[in-house]
Design an enzyme around this catalytic site. Structure first.
Site, PDB file in Angstrom:
ATOM      1  N   ASP A 269      -3.211  18.289 -51.477  1.00 29.64           N
ATOM      2  CA  ASP A 269      -4.653  18.087 -51.326  1.00 29.64           C
ATOM      3  C   ASP A 269      -5.059  18.244 -49.865  1.00 29.64           C
ATOM      4  O   ASP A 269      -4.985  17.295 -49.084  1.00 29.64           O
ATOM      5  CB  ASP A 269      -5.027  16.686 -51.851  1.00 29.64           C
ATOM      6  CG  ASP A 269      -6.531  16.438 -51.766  1.00 29.64           C
ATOM      7  OD1 ASP A 269      -7.291  17.414 -51.536  1.00 29.64           O
ATOM      8  OD2 ASP A 269      -6.942  15.274 -51.943  1.00 29.64           O
ATOM      9  N   LYS A 276      -9.600  17.965 -44.975  1.00 27.28           N
ATOM     10  CA  LYS A 276      -9.182  16.668 -44.455  1.00 27.28           C
ATOM     11  C   LYS A 276      -8.766  16.799 -43.002  1.00 27.28           C
ATOM     12  O   LYS A 276      -8.357  17.868 -42.569  1.00 27.28           O
ATOM     13  CB  LYS A 276      -7.953  16.173 -45.241  1.00 27.28           C
ATOM     14  CG  LYS A 276      -8.234  15.642 -46.624  1.00 27.28           C
ATOM     15  CD  LYS A 276      -6.963  15.096 -47.240  1.00 27.28           C
ATOM     16  CE  LYS A 276      -7.193  14.582 -48.646  1.00 27.28           C
ATOM     17  NZ  LYS A 276      -8.149  13.460 -48.725  1.00 27.28           N
ATOM     18  N   ARG A 350     -11.002  13.762 -59.527  1.00 24.35           N
ATOM     19  CA  ARG A 350     -11.894  13.413 -60.630  1.00 24.35           C
ATOM     20  C   ARG A 350     -12.357  14.659 -61.391  1.00 24.35           C
ATOM     21  O   ARG A 350     -12.684  14.582 -62.572  1.00 24.35           O
ATOM     22  CB  ARG A 350     -13.077  12.606 -60.093  1.00 24.35           C
ATOM     23  CG  ARG A 350     -13.954  13.343 -59.113  1.00 24.35           C
ATOM     24  CD  ARG A 350     -14.824  12.414 -58.293  1.00 24.35           C
ATOM     25  NE  ARG A 350     -14.033  11.633 -57.323  1.00 24.35           N
ATOM     26  CZ  ARG A 350     -14.546  10.668 -56.550  1.00 24.35           C
ATOM     27  NH1 ARG A 350     -15.837  10.379 -56.631  1.00 24.35           N
ATOM     28  NH2 ARG A 350     -13.779  10.018 -55.716  1.00 24.35           N
TER      29      ARG A 350
HETATM   30  N1  BES Z   1      -6.096  12.298 -52.840  1.00 29.41           N
HETATM   31  C1  BES Z   1      -7.245  11.732 -52.231  1.00 29.41           C
HETATM   32  C2  BES Z   1      -7.209  10.211 -52.215  1.00 29.41           C
HETATM   33  C3  BES Z   1      -6.297   9.578 -51.199  1.00 29.41           C
HETATM   34  C4  BES Z   1      -6.697   9.460 -49.883  1.00 29.41           C
HETATM   35  C5  BES Z   1      -5.092   9.063 -51.572  1.00 29.41           C
HETATM   36  C6  BES Z   1      -5.860   8.846 -48.956  1.00 29.41           C
HETATM   37  C7  BES Z   1      -4.259   8.449 -50.660  1.00 29.41           C
HETATM   38  C8  BES Z   1      -4.653   8.344 -49.339  1.00 29.41           C
HETATM   39  C9  BES Z   1      -8.488  12.156 -52.984  1.00 29.41           C
HETATM   40  O1  BES Z   1      -8.460  13.411 -53.534  1.00 29.41           O
HETATM   41  C10 BES Z   1      -9.595  12.150 -51.995  1.00 29.41           C
HETATM   42  O2  BES Z   1      -9.550  12.928 -51.098  1.00 29.41           O
HETATM   43  N2  BES Z   1     -10.563  11.264 -52.189  1.00 29.41           N
HETATM   44  C11 BES Z   1     -11.646  11.147 -51.293  1.00 29.41           C
HETATM   45  C12 BES Z   1     -12.897  10.930 -52.116  1.00 29.41           C
HETATM   46  C13 BES Z   1     -14.157  11.046 -51.332  1.00 29.41           C
HETATM   47  C14 BES Z   1     -14.339  12.467 -50.829  1.00 29.41           C
HETATM   48  C15 BES Z   1     -15.309  10.653 -52.214  1.00 29.41           C
HETATM   49  C16 BES Z   1     -11.374   9.968 -50.372  1.00 29.41           C
HETATM   50  O3  BES Z   1     -10.800   8.971 -50.809  1.00 29.41           O
HETATM   51  O4  BES Z   1     -11.703  10.073 -49.197  1.00 29.41           O
HETATM   52 ZN    ZN Z   2      -6.639  14.128 -54.029  1.00 29.72          ZN
HETATM   53 MN    MN Z   3      -9.053  14.878 -52.152  1.00 25.34          MN
END
Ligand code: BES
Ligand code: ZN
Ligand code: MN
Length: 499
Positions: A269, A276, A350
């Site tokens: 991801d 990110k 999601r």
């Molecule tokens: N895989 C991530 C969630 C995650 C973040 C898991 C850090 C473990 C450590 C997920 O896909 C994600 O990026 N979620 C975002 C959602 C936001 C953009 C609404 C997040 O948590 O920042």
């Molecule tokens: Zn993710």
């Molecule tokens: Mn993500």
């Protein structure tokens, strides 16, 4: 595993390896209960109290083994099986530190009525603490090489022959559970250049191939397109590793209930176009941990021969930035016909789960009793609980309570968050049916988004486990190593075995 674990019928005092281990419970007045250790050498017990996890070595006197290790279980009155697991796990590192090659533990059958469960938990404790991920270390690069002594074997000892069958049965289930947890850990730890969506498929094929009761159905390429799995495609379209939806079905000859398990399988991801930050991005190789839990569970339910039908669904994608990637603002119509405004391409889990949950509702909704999904969905879940537990949401109080209880018994803690209607407003979109982000309470927003894609008339027992905080460990427990934890496997097996 770092060492072998074997079973032998022998008295502790006759064991002739390097160290003999006893688990010791505690009296109310905080003194150790040592009546079950015959021939215990005269030793000053003043500083060993048998607190939970406390360990102390002794020279062994009359014993054949050179040393004796006592491991505390805590108060006898409050003794639970999970403490046998913890005691086993916490004895591993002291044994390693003292350069012990062969050790044996006497199964404390007088402390735990159920010797089958005791054997299972003790085996599991050793196996989980002995987990290592060495696949990518070449022989001559192995740090341990200069240390000559390594713990090579742990023997589980029992004396009473009448208990043999139940102990063997317990060890057998312990093995199966440990294998499943290790598989999940391996999948999480394997870097994303190796663990691509097609490799996850290969892993699923292995699981199906080594069982008579599991079939694998792969939906990929044109089939994803023709069947409108457009959200899965939208997340995967920036990667040269094409997405796929894996559907494993375990169907034993006799079963009454059906459980559907869904796991997020984002093999890496990056966030996509909503990129990110680079710091810690490497951890995002574990973003397929939900799928890892489901694959481990599919293997385990088969090996444990559970009398349930279990369906495992894992959407597998890589989330990459590319000229073909989905852009923030794009609107995509998902499998069930709902349109989604993708305002942040990093809220990708999601999206792939939405299509999968819609498919699960359509195909399995009428035939199944429970729907559980596992996902490293939100960083916000770490804000909620730190790394001490995972966030649980769902539409069925009874199911949620059962899962929380199952989690307690195996030390995989869950804490439930509400899905109040207020949150649904937050994901209303100006231009589409829903949007994929919604501001504060990010973990609940994630759960609320998923809920829109479940047919709740068919699935009135659904739970969502956001395992982002617990899928990746920082060695906070002796039985949970650094890296992939396999969190969720044990609690789910506990729940399924109880059904
Ligand atoms: N895989 C991530 C969630 C995650 C973040 C898991 C850090 C473990 C450590 C997920 O896909 C994600 O990026 N979620 C975002 C959602 C936001 C953009 C609404 C997040 O948590 O920042
Ligand atoms: Zn993710
Ligand atoms: Mn993500």
């Amino acid at each position: 595993m770092k060492f072998d674990i074997n079973l032998k019928r022998e008295r502790g005092s006759d064991y002739s390896g390097d160290c003999i281990v006893y688990f010791v419970a505690q009296n109310d007045d905080e003194t150790p209960i040592i009546t079950h250790i015959p021939d215990l050498p005269e030793a000053p017990f003043s500083d060993f109290q048998a607190d939970e996890g406390e360990t102390q070595f002794f020279y062994s006197g009359e014993f054949e083994a050179d040393r004796l290790l006592l491991v505390g279980l805590g108060k006898k009155e409050e003794l639970e099986l999970s403490q046998a697991l913890e005691a086993a796990a916490s004895s591993v590192s002291p044994l390693e530190k003292l350069d012990i090659e062969q050790a044996a533990v006497v199964l404390p059958v007088e402390l735990f009525e159920n010797s089958e469960k005791l054997a299972e938990k003790t085996y599991l404790g050793f196996a989980l603490a002995g987990y290592e991920f060495e696949q990518f270390k070449s022989e001559d690069n192995d740090e341990d090489d200069d240390e000559d002594v390594e713990l090579g074997e742990i023997m589980l000892l029992f004396e009473d022959g009448r208990r043999q069958t139940s102990i063997e049965r317990g060890i057998d289930s312990g093995k199966n559970i440990a294998r499943a947890v290790s598989l999940s850990r391996d999948l999480g730890n394997t870097p994303a250049n190796q663990m691509t969506p097609i490799e996850l498929e290969a892993q699923a094929a292995d699981i199906a191939g080594s069982s008579n009761n599991i079939t694998l159905n792969v939906i990929d390429g044109d089939q994803l397109k023709e069947n409108n799995f457009n959200l899965i495609r939208a997340v995967g379209q920036g990667s040269e590793h094409p997405p796929r939806l894996l559907e494993l079905v375990y169907e034993p000859s006799k079963y009454q209930q059906t459980v559907v398990l869904v796991g997020k399988g984002v093999t890496f991801d990056t966030g996509g176009i909503s990129l990110k930050p680079s710091k810690k991005m490497g951890e995002m190789k574990f973003d397929m941990s939900g799928a890892g839990v489901v694959l481990g569970l599919m293997q385990a339910v088969d090996q444990l021969k559970l009398p349930l039908r279990v369906v495992g669904l894992t959407p597998c994608v890589e989330n990459m930035p590319d000229s073909r990637s989905t852009r923030p603002g794009d609107i995509v119509e998902g499998y069930a016909g709902k349109t989604v405004e993708i305002l942040n391409t990093d809220a990708e889990g999601r999206l792939i789960l939405a299509d999968t949950l819609s498919y699960a509702s359509e195909k399995w909704g009428e035939k199944a009793d429970y729907l559980l999904d596992y996902a490293t969905l939100t960083g916000a879940s770490i804000v909620v609980l730190g790394h001490a537990g995972a966030c649980l949401m769902g539409n069925d109080d009874k199911l949620c309570e059962s899962l929380i209880k199952a989690g307690k018994t195996v030390d995989e803690r869950l804490w439930r968050l509400p899905l109040w209607e207020d949150y649904e407003k937050k994901i209303e979109s100006e231009t589409a049916d829903v949007k994929n982000i919604g501001g504060r309470a990010g973990t609940i927003i994630g759960g609320t988004f998923l809920r829109q894609f479940i047919d709740e008339e068919k699935f009135d027992s659904w739970a969502h486990l956001d395992i982002a905080a617990t899928a990746w460990g920082m060695k906070e427990k002796s039985f949970r190593p650094e890296g992939g934890t396999g969190f969720g496997v044990q609690l789910t097996l506990e729940f399924l075995r109880d059904l």
